[in-house]
Design an enzyme around this catalytic site. Structure first.
Site, PDB file in Angstrom:
ATOM      1  N   HIS A   1       0.715  -0.940  -0.049  1.00 52.51           N
ATOM      2  CA  HIS A   1       0.034   0.065  -0.005  1.00 52.51           C
ATOM      3  C   HIS A   1       0.919   1.365  -0.121  1.00 52.51           C
ATOM      4  O   HIS A   1       1.034   1.920   1.131  1.00 52.51           O
ATOM      5  CB  HIS A   1      -1.036  -0.208   1.134  1.00 52.51           C
ATOM      6  CG  HIS A   1      -2.247  -0.858   1.139  1.00 52.51           C
ATOM      7  ND1 HIS A   1      -2.936  -1.415   1.966  1.00 52.51           N
ATOM      8  CD2 HIS A   1      -2.935  -1.415   0.025  1.00 52.51           C
ATOM      9  CE1 HIS A   1      -3.755  -2.281   1.630  1.00 52.51           C
ATOM     10  NE2 HIS A   1      -3.752  -2.010   0.316  1.00 52.51           N
TER      11      HIS A   1
ATOM     12  N   HIS B   1      -0.225  -8.611   0.902  1.00 51.88           N
ATOM     13  CA  HIS B   1      -1.445  -8.884   1.749  1.00 51.88           C
ATOM     14  C   HIS B   1      -1.771 -10.236   1.731  1.00 51.88           C
ATOM     15  O   HIS B   1      -2.858 -10.588   2.713  1.00 51.88           O
ATOM     16  CB  HIS B   1      -2.456  -7.897   1.363  1.00 51.88           C
ATOM     17  CG  HIS B   1      -1.786  -6.366   1.573  1.00 51.88           C
ATOM     18  ND1 HIS B   1      -1.707  -5.679   0.143  1.00 51.88           N
ATOM     19  CD2 HIS B   1      -1.490  -5.662   2.348  1.00 51.88           C
ATOM     20  CE1 HIS B   1      -1.052  -4.302   0.476  1.00 51.88           C
ATOM     21  NE2 HIS B   1      -1.199  -4.428   1.791  1.00 51.88           N
TER      22      HIS B   1
ATOM     23  N   HIS C   1     -10.149  -4.731   4.082  1.00 48.19           N
ATOM     24  CA  HIS C   1      -8.919  -4.756   3.906  1.00 48.19           C
ATOM     25  C   HIS C   1      -8.376  -5.959   3.070  1.00 48.19           C
ATOM     26  O   HIS C   1      -8.909  -7.114   3.320  1.00 48.19           O
ATOM     27  CB  HIS C   1      -8.053  -4.718   5.057  1.00 48.19           C
ATOM     28  CG  HIS C   1      -6.733  -4.635   5.048  1.00 48.19           C
ATOM     29  ND1 HIS C   1      -5.644  -5.550   4.803  1.00 48.19           N
ATOM     30  CD2 HIS C   1      -5.939  -3.356   5.255  1.00 48.19           C
ATOM     31  CE1 HIS C   1      -4.455  -4.836   4.720  1.00 48.19           C
ATOM     32  NE2 HIS C   1      -4.610  -3.840   5.179  1.00 48.19           N
TER      33      HIS C   1
ATOM     34  N   GLU D   1      -5.923  -8.017   3.469  1.00 47.70           N
ATOM     35  CA  GLU D   1      -5.413  -8.975   4.028  1.00 47.70           C
ATOM     36  C   GLU D   1      -6.587 -10.025   4.791  1.00 47.70           C
ATOM     37  O   GLU D   1      -6.550 -11.217   4.665  1.00 47.70           O
ATOM     38  CB  GLU D   1      -4.491  -8.844   5.311  1.00 47.70           C
ATOM     39  CG  GLU D   1      -3.842  -9.660   5.785  1.00 47.70           C
ATOM     40  CD  GLU D   1      -3.103  -9.196   7.255  1.00 47.70           C
ATOM     41  OE1 GLU D   1      -3.232  -9.890   8.229  1.00 47.70           O
ATOM     42  OE2 GLU D   1      -2.453  -8.183   7.203  1.00 47.70           O
TER      43      GLU D   1
ATOM     44  N   CYS E   1       2.044  -8.888  13.629  1.00 47.23           N
ATOM     45  CA  CYS E   1       3.430  -9.113  13.374  1.00 47.23           C
ATOM     46  C   CYS E   1       4.252  -8.226  14.073  1.00 47.23           C
ATOM     47  O   CYS E   1       4.001  -7.134  14.643  1.00 47.23           O
ATOM     48  CB  CYS E   1       3.719  -8.762  11.866  1.00 47.23           C
ATOM     49  SG  CYS E   1       3.873  -7.229  11.154  1.00 47.23           S
TER      50      CYS E   1
ATOM     51  N   SER F   1      -3.112   2.547   3.737  1.00 51.20           N
ATOM     52  CA  SER F   1      -2.261   1.398   4.823  1.00 51.20           C
ATOM     53  C   SER F   1      -2.721   1.154   6.220  1.00 51.20           C
ATOM     54  O   SER F   1      -2.725   2.370   6.895  1.00 51.20           O
ATOM     55  CB  SER F   1      -0.983   2.090   4.654  1.00 51.20           C
ATOM     56  OG  SER F   1      -0.133   1.467   5.473  1.00 51.20           O
ATOM     57  N   SER F   2      -3.084   0.264   6.621  1.00 53.77           N
ATOM     58  CA  SER F   2      -3.761  -0.010   7.901  1.00 53.77           C
ATOM     59  C   SER F   2      -2.860   0.184   8.865  1.00 53.77           C
ATOM     60  O   SER F   2      -3.089   0.987   9.914  1.00 53.77           O
ATOM     61  CB  SER F   2      -4.203  -1.450   7.997  1.00 53.77           C
ATOM     62  OG  SER F   2      -4.776  -1.783   9.235  1.00 53.77           O
TER      63      SER F   2
ATOM     64  N   SER G   1       4.972  -0.032   4.737  1.00 50.44           N
ATOM     65  CA  SER G   1       4.979   0.229   3.436  1.00 50.44           C
ATOM     66  C   SER G   1       5.598   1.212   2.822  1.00 50.44           C
ATOM     67  O   SER G   1       5.574   1.404   1.726  1.00 50.44           O
ATOM     68  CB  SER G   1       3.695  -0.388   2.773  1.00 50.44           C
ATOM     69  OG  SER G   1       2.873   0.489   3.395  1.00 50.44           O
TER      70      SER G   1
END
Length: 333
Positions: free
Chosen positions: A49, A85, A135, A137, A206, A234-235, A279
């Protein structure tokens, strides 16, 4: 003629910041595929992203598509790369049915969440996925399992309203890029309501998300402004803005490039916090520092909590291709 002295500014530059190992790997896969197979290399959805990264890869010969049916028949021998993702199982199945050669750039930590969700399902548990609807992901994780076997929970309010068919047979996983604190609250509420809720074998959020949030927490108190470099979709970058505000920054904003900075709105500040989502390339962080140095007598202080040394191998098909510093200079400087 007297030239007014620039006002002093302390920039608290967070470390770690910017690219995580999964993002770095995904970009390397596209670059190496271009070196190995030549242009065009197709990429389904944004590889990560960040518009700057996407445009940089387009300049090298990557072609971004939303779906596989956009790839012309004459280019079916060219690789198509799946984004970091992750994708639903139906996507590689579609690629095989179209005789496409694909390279999966899914972050290994996202793949780990997929495996954890599949393990819950295999053991007969209904999967509760904590994440943000829509999203990529989340779409990819839900797409690993049969329809109806996953329930998405976004907030504590969702956790309060959730009514599962079998409250004693649930297992949860989370999106990797969530707010650590917010997610802990949702999990706590789910555990209150469903004492037999089974956790994943390992934490789903993560290391990079956790590390970036922790250093922002430490750097934010006393900051007049906290800038997060990242994209609006971008989360993990948006979560960093929220973390900075909660931790004590007077103001926090998300910025994609230095050109977006509104200097009238920024006004007179003496302490600036600066970090970047996972990102966001380092070249843009440097660009923003230079923009402030042009207007302030800026002194950069490193606010560092841990050093990251994670490295994820690229696909086996690409490991014999040399990746040079020049190949990645468009993002690393």
């Amino acid at each position: 003629m007297n030239i007014a002295a620039k006002p002093p500014l302390t920039i608290r530059l967070c470390g770690p910041r910017g690219f995580c190992a999964g993002v770095d790997r995904a970009i390397q896969i596209v670059v190496l595929a271009l070196k190995s197979y030549g242009a065009p290399v197709y990429v389904r959805h944004e590889i990560v992203h960040n518009r700057y990264v996407v445009e940089g890869l387009e300049a090298k010969g990557a072609v971004f598509v939303e779906e596989l049916d956009e790839i012309p028949a004459e280019h079916r021998a060219q690789p198509v790369v799946f984004s970091a993702h992750g994708v639903p199982k139906s996507v590689p199945e579609d690629a095989v049915s179209r005789n496409l050669f694909y390279l999966d750039a899914t972050c290994p930590l996202v793949s780990k969440v997929h495996k954890q969700a599949m393990r819950h399902n295999r053991l007969g548990r209904h999967v509760v996925l904590i994440g943000h609807a829509g999203h990529p992901e989340v779409i990819g994780t839900m797409g690993q399992l049969p329809e109806g076997s996953v329930s998405l929970i976004e907030t504590i309010e969702d956790a309060d309203a959730y009514q599962p068919d079998d409250p004693d047979n649930l297992g949860y996983v989370t999106q990797t890029t969530l707010s650590v604190d917010d997610t802990a609250g949702v999990i706590a509420r789910l555990n209150e309501r469903f004492p037999n809720l089974t956790a994943p074998a390992a934490d789903s959020i993560c290391y990079a998300t956790t590390n970036r949030q922790e250093v922002v927490k430490q750097a934010a108190p006393g900051c007049d402004l906290f800038i997060i470099v990242g994209a609006p979709n971008s989360s993990n970058s948006k979560r960093l803005v929220e973390v900075a505000l909660r931790a004590g920054a007077k103001k926090s904003i998300l910025v994609q490039r230095a050109a977006e900075l509104d200097w009238d709105e920024i006004g007179a500040i003496s302490t600036l916090g600066l970090s970047a989502g996972a990102s966001a390339p380092e070249v843009i962080v440097n660009e923003i520092i230079e923009a402030f140095r042009a207007r302030f007598d800026a002194r950069v202080e490193l606010a560092e909590t841990v050093q990251e040394n994670e490295h994820f191998l690229v696909n086996r098909e690409l490991r014999n291709i040399e990746l040079t510093t020049a190949d990645m200079a468009f993002v690393n400087g």
